[in-house]
Design a protein around this motif. Structure first.
Motif, mmCIF file in Angstrom:
data_model
loop_
_atom_site.group_PDB
_atom_site.id
_atom_site.type_symbol
_atom_site.label_atom_id
_atom_site.label_comp_id
_atom_site.label_asym_id
_atom_site.label_seq_id
_atom_site.Cartn_x
_atom_site.Cartn_y
_atom_site.Cartn_z
ATOM 1 N N ALA A 75 -39.804 -4.437 -51.957
ATOM 2 C CA ALA A 75 -39.232 -5.699 -51.507
ATOM 3 C C ALA A 75 -39.738 -6.042 -50.108
ATOM 4 C CB ALA A 75 -37.708 -5.605 -51.476
ATOM 5 N N GLU A 76 -40.151 -7.275 -49.933
ATOM 6 C CA GLU A 76 -40.536 -7.746 -48.605
ATOM 7 C C GLU A 76 -39.271 -8.219 -47.898
ATOM 8 O OE1 GLU A 76 -43.318 -8.114 -46.599
ATOM 9 O OE2 GLU A 76 -44.135 -6.687 -48.032
ATOM 10 N N PRO A 77 -39.075 -7.849 -46.640
ATOM 11 C CA PRO A 77 -37.882 -8.336 -45.939
ATOM 12 C C PRO A 77 -37.999 -9.830 -45.669
ATOM 13 C CG PRO A 77 -39.343 -7.228 -44.419
ATOM 14 C CD PRO A 77 -39.923 -7.026 -45.794
ATOM 15 N N LEU A 78 -36.872 -10.502 -45.732
ATOM 16 C CA LEU A 78 -36.846 -11.902 -45.318
ATOM 17 C C LEU A 78 -36.808 -11.929 -43.802
ATOM 18 C CD1 LEU A 78 -34.266 -13.502 -47.765
ATOM 19 C CD2 LEU A 78 -36.748 -13.674 -47.819
ATOM 20 N N ARG A 79 -37.549 -12.810 -43.214
ATOM 21 C CA ARG A 79 -37.588 -12.909 -41.756
ATOM 22 C C ARG A 79 -36.893 -14.192 -41.334
ATOM 23 N NH1 ARG A 79 -40.139 -8.526 -40.334
ATOM 24 N NH2 ARG A 79 -41.812 -7.769 -41.635
ATOM 25 N N GLY A 80 -35.816 -14.024 -40.574
ATOM 26 C CA GLY A 80 -35.039 -15.166 -40.124
ATOM 27 C C GLY A 80 -35.482 -15.645 -38.752
ATOM 28 N N GLN A 81 -35.014 -16.813 -38.403
ATOM 29 C CA GLN A 81 -35.244 -17.374 -37.080
ATOM 30 C C GLN A 81 -34.064 -16.985 -36.204
ATOM 31 O OE1 GLN A 81 -38.017 -19.061 -36.161
ATOM 32 N NE2 GLN A 81 -38.766 -18.584 -38.208
ATOM 33 N N ALA B 57 -27.196 -10.392 -55.632
ATOM 34 C CA ALA B 57 -28.304 -9.493 -55.295
ATOM 35 C C ALA B 57 -28.166 -9.029 -53.854
ATOM 36 C CB ALA B 57 -29.639 -10.205 -55.489
ATOM 37 N N SER B 58 -28.955 -8.035 -53.510
ATOM 38 C CA SER B 58 -29.015 -7.567 -52.127
ATOM 39 C C SER B 58 -30.413 -7.825 -51.600
ATOM 40 C CB SER B 58 -28.670 -6.080 -52.043
ATOM 41 O OG SER B 58 -29.586 -5.327 -52.803
ATOM 42 N N THR B 59 -30.498 -8.141 -50.309
ATOM 43 C CA THR B 59 -31.764 -8.517 -49.703
ATOM 44 C C THR B 59 -31.856 -7.918 -48.306
ATOM 45 O OG1 THR B 59 -31.605 -10.631 -50.869
ATOM 46 C CG2 THR B 59 -33.215 -10.485 -49.093
ATOM 47 N N LEU B 60 -32.955 -7.237 -48.010
ATOM 48 C CA LEU B 60 -33.178 -6.750 -46.651
ATOM 49 C C LEU B 60 -33.680 -7.902 -45.795
ATOM 50 C CD1 LEU B 60 -34.711 -3.269 -47.383
ATOM 51 C CD2 LEU B 60 -32.671 -3.697 -46.041
ATOM 52 N N VAL B 61 -33.099 -8.033 -44.605
ATOM 53 C CA VAL B 61 -33.389 -9.155 -43.725
ATOM 54 C C VAL B 61 -33.756 -8.648 -42.336
ATOM 55 C CG1 VAL B 61 -32.369 -11.199 -42.620
ATOM 56 C CG2 VAL B 61 -31.840 -10.683 -44.994
ATOM 57 N N ASN B 62 -34.690 -9.339 -41.727
ATOM 58 C CA ASN B 62 -35.095 -9.069 -40.358
ATOM 59 C C ASN B 62 -34.739 -10.320 -39.553
ATOM 60 O OD1 ASN B 62 -37.546 -9.424 -38.277
ATOM 61 N ND2 ASN B 62 -37.043 -7.269 -38.524
ATOM 62 N N PHE B 63 -33.588 -10.299 -38.894
ATOM 63 C CA PHE B 63 -33.149 -11.458 -38.112
ATOM 64 C C PHE B 63 -33.997 -11.590 -36.850
ATOM 65 C CE2 PHE B 63 -29.153 -10.845 -40.487
ATOM 66 C CZ PHE B 63 -28.907 -12.148 -40.858
ATOM 67 N N GLY B 64 -34.573 -12.731 -36.650
ATOM 68 C CA GLY B 64 -35.322 -13.006 -35.426
ATOM 69 C C GLY B 64 -36.589 -12.203 -35.259
ATOM 70 N N LEU C 112 -29.104 -5.274 -44.412
ATOM 71 C CA LEU C 112 -29.026 -5.495 -45.849
ATOM 72 C C LEU C 112 -27.929 -6.516 -46.087
ATOM 73 C CD1 LEU C 112 -29.747 -4.611 -48.791
ATOM 74 C CD2 LEU C 112 -27.766 -3.101 -48.613
ATOM 75 N N LEU C 113 -28.298 -7.680 -46.627
ATOM 76 C CA LEU C 113 -27.301 -8.690 -46.969
ATOM 77 C C LEU C 113 -27.022 -8.595 -48.458
ATOM 78 C CD1 LEU C 113 -28.467 -11.834 -44.977
ATOM 79 C CD2 LEU C 113 -26.697 -10.182 -44.371
ATOM 80 N N VAL C 114 -25.741 -8.513 -48.816
ATOM 81 C CA VAL C 114 -25.324 -8.470 -50.205
ATOM 82 C C VAL C 114 -24.561 -9.765 -50.462
ATOM 83 C CG1 VAL C 114 -23.988 -7.239 -51.943
ATOM 84 C CG2 VAL C 114 -25.164 -5.959 -50.137
ATOM 85 N N ARG C 115 -25.081 -10.552 -51.413
ATOM 86 C CA ARG C 115 -24.445 -11.835 -51.715
ATOM 87 C C ARG C 115 -23.866 -11.813 -53.113
ATOM 88 N NH1 ARG C 115 -27.252 -17.835 -51.846
ATOM 89 N NH2 ARG C 115 -25.292 -18.985 -52.157
ATOM 90 N N SER D 170 -26.060 -1.991 -42.475
ATOM 91 C CA SER D 170 -27.222 -1.501 -41.743
ATOM 92 C C SER D 170 -28.347 -1.192 -42.724
ATOM 93 C CB SER D 170 -26.857 -0.231 -40.974
ATOM 94 O OG SER D 170 -28.029 0.378 -40.463
ATOM 95 N N GLY D 171 -29.582 -1.449 -42.332
ATOM 96 C CA GLY D 171 -30.751 -1.147 -43.153
ATOM 97 C C GLY D 171 -31.362 0.200 -42.815
ATOM 98 N N TYR D 172 -30.572 1.093 -42.176
ATOM 99 C CA TYR D 172 -31.080 2.392 -41.737
ATOM 100 C C TYR D 172 -30.222 3.524 -42.284
ATOM 101 C CZ TYR D 172 -33.902 -0.368 -38.648
ATOM 102 O OH TYR D 172 -34.804 -1.276 -38.179
ATOM 103 N N CYS D 173 -30.863 4.609 -42.661
ATOM 104 C CA CYS D 173 -30.179 5.775 -43.215
ATOM 105 C C CYS D 173 -29.216 6.375 -42.193
ATOM 106 C CB CYS D 173 -31.211 6.816 -43.640
ATOM 107 S SG CYS D 173 -30.492 8.282 -44.396
ATOM 108 N N THR D 174 -28.037 6.755 -42.665
ATOM 109 C CA THR D 174 -27.036 7.360 -41.781
ATOM 110 C C THR D 174 -27.331 8.826 -41.499
ATOM 111 O OG1 THR D 174 -25.626 7.831 -43.690
ATOM 112 C CG2 THR D 174 -25.208 5.780 -42.495
ATOM 113 N N HIS D 175 -28.303 9.400 -42.174
ATOM 114 C CA HIS D 175 -28.655 10.802 -41.941
ATOM 115 C C HIS D 175 -29.527 10.955 -40.701
ATOM 116 C CE1 HIS D 175 -31.533 14.248 -42.665
ATOM 117 N NE2 HIS D 175 -30.377 14.851 -42.527
#
Length: 141
Positions: free
Chosen positions: A37-43, A56-63, A70-73, A83-88
């Motif tokens: 999946a390509e991340p969506l890039r926001g402004q 669906a769920s979508t990984l987003v890169n704000f700004g 990770l946005l889940v709609r 968060s889009g990062y592993c908690t480990h």
């Protein structure tokens, strides 16, 4: 008696060195995750709601800057952020269909809930506060 060019001590160091270098390479954030999946890039701190698919769920890169979210709609304006990062170990997660995979150590998370599906991570993904305002999703800082 002639000494061999490679002593037993040095021969035993070769596998250990290779394993150590392999371990370091596995922890390097080489691709920022995302898998297929390509991340969506926001402004700035927003992204158009229309770009986030329903159910669906979508990984987003704000700004254009980290951290990834990770946005889940669900339907309509029902949007939750994780968060889009592993908690480990904090590695960027890869999105593979309905789950998020950690390329560093193999943890897996449910992309809809952020729950841990497989360790070594033991904590679910933390929520990231987002708000739907009109026709955009805004990251609340």
């Amino acid at each position: 008696m002639e000494r061999p060019c490679l002593s037993r001590r040095h021969a035993l160091l070769i596998p250990a060195t290779a394993a150590g270098l392999g371990g370091l390479a596995a922890c390097a954030p080489e691709d920022q995750g995302f898998g297929t999946a390509e991340p969506l890039r926001g402004q700035d701190d927003t992204i158009p709601l229309s770009e986030i698919p329903e159910q669906a769920s979508t990984l987003v890169n704000f700004g254009g800057q980290e951290p990834f979210v990770l946005l889940v709609r669900g339907t309509g304006e029902d949007v939750v952020g994780y968060s889009g990062y592993c908690t480990h170990n904090g590695c960027a997660l890869r999105q593979e269909e309905a789950e998020l995979d950690c390329p560093c150590h193999g943890s897996r998370f449910d992309a809809a809930t952020g729950d841990v599906l497989a360790g070594p991570a033991t904590r679910q993904l933390p929520t990231v506060e987002v708000a739907v305002e009109g026709d955009v999703v805004r990251r609340v800082r």
